[in-house]
Design a protein around this motif. Structure first.
Motif, mmCIF file in Angstrom:
data_model
loop_
_atom_site.group_PDB
_atom_site.id
_atom_site.type_symbol
_atom_site.label_atom_id
_atom_site.label_comp_id
_atom_site.label_asym_id
_atom_site.label_seq_id
_atom_site.Cartn_x
_atom_site.Cartn_y
_atom_site.Cartn_z
ATOM 1 N N ALA A 276 1.159 4.272 -2.873
ATOM 2 C CA ALA A 276 0.970 5.555 -2.672
ATOM 3 C C ALA A 276 2.196 6.538 -2.929
ATOM 4 O O ALA A 276 1.874 7.622 -3.298
ATOM 5 C CB ALA A 276 0.680 5.785 -1.059
ATOM 6 N N ASN B 57 -12.514 6.267 3.539
ATOM 7 C CA ASN B 57 -13.023 7.456 2.708
ATOM 8 C C ASN B 57 -14.409 7.731 3.009
ATOM 9 O O ASN B 57 -14.780 9.086 2.687
ATOM 10 C CB ASN B 57 -12.728 7.112 1.263
ATOM 11 C CG ASN B 57 -11.591 6.875 0.724
ATOM 12 O OD1 ASN B 57 -10.724 7.737 0.523
ATOM 13 N ND2 ASN B 57 -11.029 5.564 0.865
ATOM 14 N N LYS C 189 -10.199 10.047 -9.100
ATOM 15 C CA LYS C 189 -9.463 9.920 -7.781
ATOM 16 C C LYS C 189 -10.198 9.114 -6.825
ATOM 17 O O LYS C 189 -9.509 8.202 -5.870
ATOM 18 C CB LYS C 189 -9.540 11.434 -7.151
ATOM 19 C CG LYS C 189 -8.563 12.180 -8.011
ATOM 20 C CD LYS C 189 -8.707 13.597 -7.195
ATOM 21 C CE LYS C 189 -7.468 14.427 -7.756
ATOM 22 N NZ LYS C 189 -7.620 15.971 -7.286
ATOM 23 N N ASP D 207 0.899 -1.422 0.170
ATOM 24 C CA ASP D 207 -0.031 0.053 -0.166
ATOM 25 C C ASP D 207 0.905 1.301 -0.041
ATOM 26 O O ASP D 207 0.738 2.341 -0.830
ATOM 27 C CB ASP D 207 -1.035 0.091 1.198
ATOM 28 C CG ASP D 207 -2.023 1.201 1.159
ATOM 29 O OD1 ASP D 207 -2.687 1.146 0.191
ATOM 30 O OD2 ASP D 207 -1.912 1.942 2.225
ATOM 31 N N HIS E 53 -7.096 -0.468 -1.427
ATOM 32 C CA HIS E 53 -7.773 -1.163 -0.270
ATOM 33 C C HIS E 53 -8.229 -2.374 -1.067
ATOM 34 O O HIS E 53 -8.158 -3.294 -0.156
ATOM 35 C CB HIS E 53 -8.846 -0.334 -0.146
ATOM 36 C CG HIS E 53 -8.908 0.775 0.666
ATOM 37 N ND1 HIS E 53 -8.449 2.002 0.020
ATOM 38 C CD2 HIS E 53 -8.601 1.166 1.927
ATOM 39 C CE1 HIS E 53 -8.245 2.962 0.990
ATOM 40 N NE2 HIS E 53 -8.224 2.386 2.119
ATOM 41 N N TYR F 261 -12.323 0.819 2.208
ATOM 42 C CA TYR F 261 -12.577 2.005 1.429
ATOM 43 C C TYR F 261 -13.526 2.770 2.151
ATOM 44 O O TYR F 261 -13.374 3.758 2.437
ATOM 45 C CB TYR F 261 -12.547 1.806 0.000
ATOM 46 C CG TYR F 261 -13.047 2.942 -0.992
ATOM 47 C CD1 TYR F 261 -12.085 3.732 -1.143
ATOM 48 C CD2 TYR F 261 -14.162 3.084 -1.120
ATOM 49 C CE1 TYR F 261 -12.131 4.709 -2.090
ATOM 50 C CE2 TYR F 261 -14.723 4.303 -1.736
ATOM 51 C CZ TYR F 261 -13.486 5.188 -2.375
ATOM 52 O OH TYR F 261 -13.845 6.197 -2.948
ATOM 53 N N ALA G 269 -8.045 5.515 -5.017
ATOM 54 C CA ALA G 269 -8.261 5.442 -3.501
ATOM 55 C C ALA G 269 -8.852 3.912 -3.214
ATOM 56 O O ALA G 269 -8.421 3.224 -2.390
ATOM 57 C CB ALA G 269 -8.962 6.535 -2.807
#
Length: 154
Positions: A25, A109, A128, A21, A136, A105, A132
């Motif tokens: 990123a 989020n 976007k 992860d 996950h 997620y 994201a």
């Protein structure tokens, strides 16, 4: 009656998922014109406040620690579910990973980021949102489900 230990260890699952992860990123941040340090300081802003963005290397290290702490909670929740709900390990691992990734997620989020940073959910920019969502599912949910659904893990 002895309790059978899940294989692999939760520690190795935590390190695998956390590393997959954070590398994602970092690469995403670099491709978007940012820096890895800036991305990590952004993570540190969650628990340490906006000032963490100005803390240089210390802020970046706190961001890395924060990232692995969050990942520890994500992995621990899955491991606890897998240990106490045997049916979870018998379902097709792809579905389990997909659903768990979607749940992660949604929590991150839909609850955590809006409460801390006021980010909208669902995101206005669907691209976007997909950026994201991807880690996950593919770097947390699916690896965990695969690792703990294997026959030797039952």
């Amino acid at each position: 009656m002895t309790r059978r230990r899940l294989s692999p260890s939760p520690l190795s699952a935590w390190l695998l998922c956390g590393t997959l992860d954070i590398v994602y990123a970092a690469l995403w941040s670099l491709s978007a014109g940012g820096t890895v340090g800036g991305m990590l300081r952004g993570v540190a802003k969650g628990p340490f406040g906006d000032a963490a963005g100005d803390w240089g290397l210390g802020g970046a290290l706190l961001g890395l620690v924060t990232h692995y702490a969050i990942m520890g909670a994500m992995v621990a929740a899955f491991v606890l579910l897998a240990r106490h709900w045997a049916g979870l390990r018998r379902w097709p691992w792809g579905w389990v990973g997909l659903v768990y990734g979607l749940i992660l997620y949604g929590v991150m989020n839909g609850i955590v980021l809006p409460l801390r940073f006021g980010t909208p959910f669902p995101p206005a920019d669907l691209f976007k949102g997909a950026v994201a969502l991807f880690p996950h599912i593919f770097f947390v949910g699916l690896p965990l489900a695969w690792l703990f659904a294997r026959p030797e893990a039952r």
